[in-house]
Write an enzyme that holds these catalytic residues in place. Structure first.
Site, PDB file in Angstrom:
ATOM      1  N   ASP A 288       0.938  -1.045  -0.104  1.00  0.00           N
ATOM      2  CA  ASP A 288       0.196   0.139  -0.026  1.00  0.00           C
ATOM      3  C   ASP A 288       0.909   1.113  -0.011  1.00  0.00           C
ATOM      4  O   ASP A 288       2.291   1.089   0.020  1.00  0.00           O
ATOM      5  CB  ASP A 288      -0.972   0.105   1.299  1.00  0.00           C
ATOM      6  CG  ASP A 288      -2.215   0.687   0.976  1.00  0.00           C
ATOM      7  OD1 ASP A 288      -3.253   0.791   1.622  1.00  0.00           O
ATOM      8  OD2 ASP A 288      -2.250   1.602   0.127  1.00  0.00           O
TER       9      ASP A 288
HETATM   10  C1  GLC Z   1      -4.232   4.368  -0.211  1.00  0.00           C
HETATM   11  C2  GLC Z   1      -5.261   3.218   0.117  1.00  0.00           C
HETATM   12  C3  GLC Z   1      -5.273   2.050  -0.876  1.00  0.00           C
HETATM   13  C4  GLC Z   1      -5.142   2.615  -2.484  1.00  0.00           C
HETATM   14  C5  GLC Z   1      -3.832   3.585  -2.435  1.00  0.00           C
HETATM   15  C6  GLC Z   1      -3.672   3.914  -3.805  1.00  0.00           C
HETATM   16  O1  GLC Z   1      -3.729   4.697   0.746  1.00  0.00           O
HETATM   17  O2  GLC Z   1      -4.839   2.335   1.248  1.00  0.00           O
HETATM   18  O3  GLC Z   1      -6.768   1.387  -0.743  1.00  0.00           O
HETATM   19  O4  GLC Z   1      -5.627   1.712  -3.328  1.00  0.00           O
HETATM   20  O5  GLC Z   1      -3.727   4.188  -1.281  1.00  0.00           O
HETATM   21  O6  GLC Z   1      -4.496   4.948  -3.945  1.00  0.00           O
END
Ligand code: GLC
Length: 751
Positions: A288
């Site tokens: 993430d």
């Molecule tokens: C965010 C979220 C994730 C998302 C990613 C890209 O922090 O936790 O669900 O897909 O970053 O935006």
């Protein structure tokens, strides 16, 4: 225990139910090509492939694609961009990669296309409230077609985190509290996004996230620790991921949280051990946002190089946004050359994902500028929104509204176009959102009353006056879009701002009120809804919110949604999952008996998991079973008839729950094991059959699933607390297997 070991251990369960979750391997020539590429790549180019860079921000896409960034592409310093979009700009970006870099490896372009790209659809929790996987699949399909036209390859969805605590803001992004419902919605979304063949058509690579336990955050606080038992992890939180993997999800994303002190981004036991080794998952795993670098905050790494090594060893192939792999994994490899094979493995999986998408065959096979400018698909948006609405209460048949009734529409949320789009709005535009006020137009008298935030009560007097002039009041209350989503956990989930004051003032007018709940989470509303005869849960329904709600209010359509998560009476009840163990002193309504309950609160949620009403009463027949006992490798069919006793068509969600009354460990007093949404014309009777395998009653014992000999009780009904008929049968043997019970879909037939 490794998958192969369990299989050797004589897993007698329906082996056909077990299919390795390995994603479809790319064709032979790509494997050879991938190996040849890896052999040619420098370490810097390998680390570049393992790097995903933001090409902008959610609200300013492509904003970072400047000359310096293009130079990095030419140098092969990255494998993927997120927060980018647009057929033409992405075609040019891809051209630079495949024509001007040394190895001409195509890039992956990603965005959070969660519930629509241009045509914004109901938020995922609302789609789950349809209790119809076809709804979730249709939403994903439309989103994929629009995002594909914009040149995107990859979406970071479905979010398959089971969420039982509505204080957690990301409950809006998932399918609620139950692993069986969650597994079915996960499968449907993977199918919708990826299509039949990820190498062709208007498709997007799906991403099952956030692996694993993110929704179990202590206190419902986003990013906080999760600490669940091995059995809860395997019976509640893992199964929807297993279902997504078996459905062919080509990528996974690891979660921010630690699980029992081990951050998921560094959790080799679960990522490399369970997901890869036990389940045989071969897809791409991305961290993430910034999560690799945050291993330092977790206190498990002292330096970025240590963090990079931990994540790589855990099985994380690609680094989202932190730059830790590209900037520090080289230093880690210099210290420990044993990491290099893991680097090659990660690069191999990234290139395999690109091959599976067809990018090596045609790096420009995505994007269609003409289709990109197509009009919104409002008919689909309205149908999905209509099917997601849940009628929670309808005393005296207040709904549907009587023709000619003078209606007062109160509440600023009824006029909040931005909130119709939810928090993940991709390329959705506020002006696209049709509000309830816009849909009802001048057939009602509208007053904003109060907004869900702030302390401006100046609109209450005018709201009261409008109510006094009305025969019936439609009261829009709840939360705007920014109360839920990432980093939006709340310690108090009653009505915010001055909404309570507005509600009480309107109740005092004595006019009948229809509460129209809006927002991305189930709120704690027992007091607020006392004395309110009709309640509609409408979530955040996308660009066609208003027209869909209006159709239900006027009876043009029948409400058929059901709650995917129970609604607590007060915040203090959270979490309050329906599938809970009986305990040694089961909750007892008699307060003189000491039991597992609060003394200051009625037992159970205000509205239960699976609850929802229609505009007709539905009568259930007796549940009949195809056998009184089955072997451990057997199947059983449970059949029940349902009849619409009313004068209007109805959408009924028949639900099947199971209970194992005596087992080697205490079992929940009911667990969802099947459901189907059925349309019934007035007076119509239909027969529903559920066919289940013994493996669906398995219990997680350390390292494996075990189906135990003994009695199983089945319960059929209209919700988890509205059981209409039950019947029991016996499983005659015991066997071990490795298929999560709720990852197996029950076969349903409707005659
Ligand atoms: C965010 C979220 C994730 C998302 C990613 C890209 O922090 O936790 O669900 O897909 O970053 O935006």
């Amino acid at each position: 225990m490794k998958r192969r070991d369990v299989m050797k251990a004589g897993a007698l369960l329906a082996a056909s139910a077990w299919a390795p979750v390995a994603v479809a391997a790319q064709s032979r020539d790509h494997s050879a090509r991938i190996k040849a590429l890896i052999d040619q790549m420098t370490l810097a180019e390998k680390l570049g492939q393992m790097t995903q860079i933001p090409g902008g921000r959610q609200k300013s896409l492509n904003s970072k694609l400047d000359a310096a960034m293009l130079d990095r592409v030419r140098k092969g310093e990255m494998g993927s961009f997120l927060h980018v979009a647009g057929a033409e700009p992405l075609r040019e970006l891809q051209r630079v990669a495949v024509e001007e870099s040394r190895l001409k490896i195509p890039l992956l372009f990603a965005m959070d296309v969660i519930h629509g790209y241009r045509t914004i659809l109901p938020v995922p929790l609302a789609l789950a409230a349809s209790w119809d996987p076809a709804v979730a699949e249709a939403a994903a399909r439309l989103a994929a077609e629009e995002a594909w036209a914009a040149g995107l390859h990859w979406t970071f969805t479905p979010m398959v985190d089971v969420a039982r605590d509505p204080r957690w803001g990301r409950v809006v992004e998932g399918a609620g509290e139950d692993p069986y419902l969650g597994a079915r919605m996960a499968e449907a979304q993977v199918k919708g996004f990826q299509g039949a063949d990820l190498a062709k058509g208007q498709r997007l690579m799906a991403c099952a996230k956030h692996f694993v336990g993110y929704g179990a955050a202590i206190g419902g606080r986003d990013y906080d620790s999760a600490d669940v038992s091995d059995r809860t992890l395997n019976e509640v939180y893992l199964p929807p991921f297993h279902a997504a993997a078996r459905a062919g999800a080509a990528s996974f994303m690891t979660a921010f949280n630690d699980l029992g002190g081990v951050p998921m981004t560094a959790n080799a036991a679960l990522v490399r051990g369970t997901l890869r080794d036990n389940w045989g998952y071969q897809g791409l795993i991305v961290s993430d946002w910034n999560a690799i670098k945050e291993l330092i905050n977790h206190g498990v790494a002292e330096t970025p190089a240590q963090a990079a090594a931990l994540a790589l060893r855990a099985g994380v192939d690609m680094d989202m946004a932190s730059g830790t792999y590209s900037e520090h994994l080289g230093a880690a490899v210099a210290v420990d050359a044993g990491l290099l094979p893991l680097v090659d493995q990660a690069v191999g999986r990234i290139l395999a994902a690109k091959a599976r998408l067809g990018l090596f065959d045609d790096p420009f096979g995505f994007g269609d500028p003409a289709h990109e400018k197509a009009p919104l698909n409002r008919p689909v948006a309205r149908d999905l929104a209509r099917r997601s609405i849940v009628l929670l209460r309808n005393e005296g048949g207040l709904l549907p509204l009587k023709p000619g009734a003078k209606v007062g529409l109160i509440g600023a949320l009824a006029d909040d176009a931005s909130s119709t789009l939810g928090s993940w709005r991709a390329r959705g535009q506020i002006e696209d959102g049709v509000t309830l006020r816009a849909a009802l137009g001048d057939t009602v008298e509208y007053q904003p009353g109060v907004k869900p935030r702030g302390s401006d009560g100046s609109g209450i007097p005018a709201a009261i006056d409008a109510a006094k002039r009305a025969d019936v009041v439609l009261l829009a209350i709840g939360e705007d879009y920014d109360f839920t989503g990432e980093a939006r956990s709340y310690a108090e989930i009653g009505l915010a701002g001055l909404q309570i004051a507005l509600v009480e003032a309107l109740k005092a007018t004595g006019k009948p009120i229809v509460a129209i709940l809006m927002g991305g989470r189930p709120l704690a509303l027992e007091k607020a809804l006392t004395g309110i005869p009709a309640v509609l849960q409408t979530w955040l329904l996308g660009v066609e919110s208003g027209p869909a709600i209006a159709e239900i209010l006027t009876g043009k359509a029948s409400p058929g949604g059901r709650l995917p998560i129970g609604m607590p009476r007060v915040t203090g009840q959270s979490p309050i999952p329906y599938a809970h163990l009986p305990t040694g002193r089961p909750a007892n309504p008699d307060l003189s008996v000491d039991s597992a309950r609060y003394r200051d609160m009625d037992i159970g949620p205000l509205f239960a998991f699976g609850h929802g009403l229609g505009y007709s009463e539905v009568k259930y027949g007796e549940l009949s079973l195809s056998a009184a006992e089955i072997p451990v490798t057997g199947t059983l069919t449970a059949t029940i008839s349902i009849t619409n006793t009313g004068k209007v068509a109805v959408e009924e969600v028949v639900q099947l729950y199971a209970n194992d009354p005596v087992a080697s460990v205490s079992r929940p007093d009911r667990e969802l094991r099947g459901f189907v949404r059925v349309t019934l014309k007035p007076g119509e009777t239909r027969k529903v059959s559920f066919t289940l395998s013994a493996a669906q009653f398995g219990i997680w014992q350390p390292g494996k699933w075990v189906v135990e000999k003994g009695e199983i009780k089945l319960m059929a009904g209209a919700s988890s607390t509205d059981i209409r008929s039950e019947a029991g049968f016996r499983i005659t043997g015991t066997a071990a297997g490795d298929m999560p019970a709720t990852s197996i879909a029950t076969r349903v037939r409707v005659a």
